[in-house]
Scaffold this active site. Sequence first.
Site, short mmCIF file in Angstrom:
data_model
loop_
_atom_site.label_atom_id
_atom_site.label_comp_id
_atom_site.label_asym_id
_atom_site.label_seq_id
_atom_site.Cartn_x
_atom_site.Cartn_y
_atom_site.Cartn_z
N CYS A 90 48.81 61.02 2.91
CA CYS A 90 48.47 59.83 3.66
C CYS A 90 47.08 59.29 3.97
O CYS A 90 46.34 60.01 4.84
CB CYS A 90 49.09 59.62 5.05
SG CYS A 90 49.15 58.18 6.05
N CYS A 102 46.20 57.67 7.22
CA CYS A 102 45.87 58.91 8.29
C CYS A 102 44.69 59.46 8.42
O CYS A 102 43.95 59.96 9.29
CB CYS A 102 47.32 59.63 8.41
SG CYS A 102 48.79 58.52 8.50
N ASP A 103 44.47 60.24 7.36
CA ASP A 103 43.79 61.32 6.89
C ASP A 103 42.39 61.24 6.44
O ASP A 103 41.48 62.03 6.53
CB ASP A 103 44.46 62.54 6.14
CG ASP A 103 45.84 63.07 6.76
OD1 ASP A 103 45.79 62.89 8.25
OD2 ASP A 103 46.67 63.59 6.28
#
Length: 523
Positions: A341, A344-345
């Site tokens: 992701c 997200c990361d």
Amino acid sequence: MLDANIAGQLKTYLQNLQRPVEIIASLDDGKKSQEMRELLVEIADMSDKVSFSDADNDARKPSFRIKQPEGQEHIRFAGIPMGHEFTSLVLALLHTGGHPMKTEPEVIEQIKQLDGEFVFETYISLSCQNCPEVVQALNLMAVLNPNIHHTMIDGALYPEEVEARQIMAVPTVYLNGEVFGQGRMGLTEIIGKLDTGSIKREAEKINQRAPYDVLIVGGGPAGASASIYASRKGIRTGIVAERFGGQVMDTLAIENFISVKETEGPKLVAALEEHVKEYEVDVMKLQRANKLRRQGKMIEVELESGAKLLSKAIIIATGARWRELGVPGESEYRGHGVAYCPHCDGPLFKGKHVAVIGGGNSGVEAAIDLAGIVGHVTLLEFADELKADAILQKKLHSLSNVTVIIGAQTTEVTGDGKKVNGLNYKDRATEESHHVEVAGVFVQIGLLPNTDWLKDTLTLSKYGEIEIDSHGATSMPGVFAAGDVTTIPYKQIIMAMGEGARAALGAFDYLIRNEFDDKDKAA
């Protein structure tokens, strides 16, 4: 600090406070501390029930805690909760201030009964759409149980902690100093990990359920659509799923859902769940199916918990999951440099060199997004050309900090035993092996259908998808399927919803054309 529209909404929300709330900050002379002070003072000025002081002296600066007067510290934000986390801040204020929680009474009681000392720390990024659900669940628990404490930590503000704890994926949750979990977790899932007897108790409850007319396995867009269409026929309908929303929960921007110009996955899922709740649909979450078998005229679904459910008709809508590379090092460094992701990361790799594997739309979009955060992106594509849309390729090639390598077969993710430090790939034209030093590897090579539990039961395609006919029927009478788990082309949210409706109508048609004995009829 807040724009007029958001400030107006927040002031309205704070009118729901039933008791005083204290915000106590720990600040220094830095820019972020000044921003935090500005935000908190603005909030305190909106309600006479909210007070602000900077009398705290926590080691994490800037940070602030939210508490009741004379109460214990329960909730702390080590970071400025804007972006996706702004709702977490609003809910923390409301719940601490006595506003009723939209949580089932039995769940609230279960949280209150948890015994022990639980100190949670959740590392997040403000661009992570999966993080708020975890933060909000743990904050809610901290309000309900005096033995539960929770701190949200913005990894971008505390890079030394992120480095020391080797955090390379968000959300990452620590409990009493040890890793508790990574990735999206809902309230019931967190409780289940703490209250180990809850799995057995829930299985016993499920076993007591009467047979269904239609049981849907999977809670994504296809499953939600199927449940609404089935329930509207006036038949007993149930959904059993690991999590409501499925893959859509991990989707950031949705701009092609007709009639909705732009939304985000979690928002769409929340709307879907609210719609399903309007009907008499029995929803069972955190349950994974692992067997499907016929029992006379009925069909039985056995869950991993050991519980069993009977239904006259079944609709399988278990969706798909990220396809893995399947190379050495991938599983070893998942969550420690290997990620799926980018939204997200990505912020955890600010200024660093990362790789994206995959040249389709997902891979190219990931590379474009990451290029604005990281130092450099190397995109590797197995084929001899990128497969993404032309407009995306044009944008990609315009970026100065992106390198594209085609005809590249990734052979290994390398690391130092703790985190990723590179990857190896083979040039498919020359057979030469190469090494690229990177801090992170983002895998974007498509999806795999969730059909492992059906391999010996239903007819599957060579790609593992469930083969269906024009009514959504599978090779087993009474079993239908819909969405990304099937052979339909074009895996899109709107397609999955339509397929869910079709499968429900197909199942209803099956029910009215087949006779069931009295003992087979749903209660």
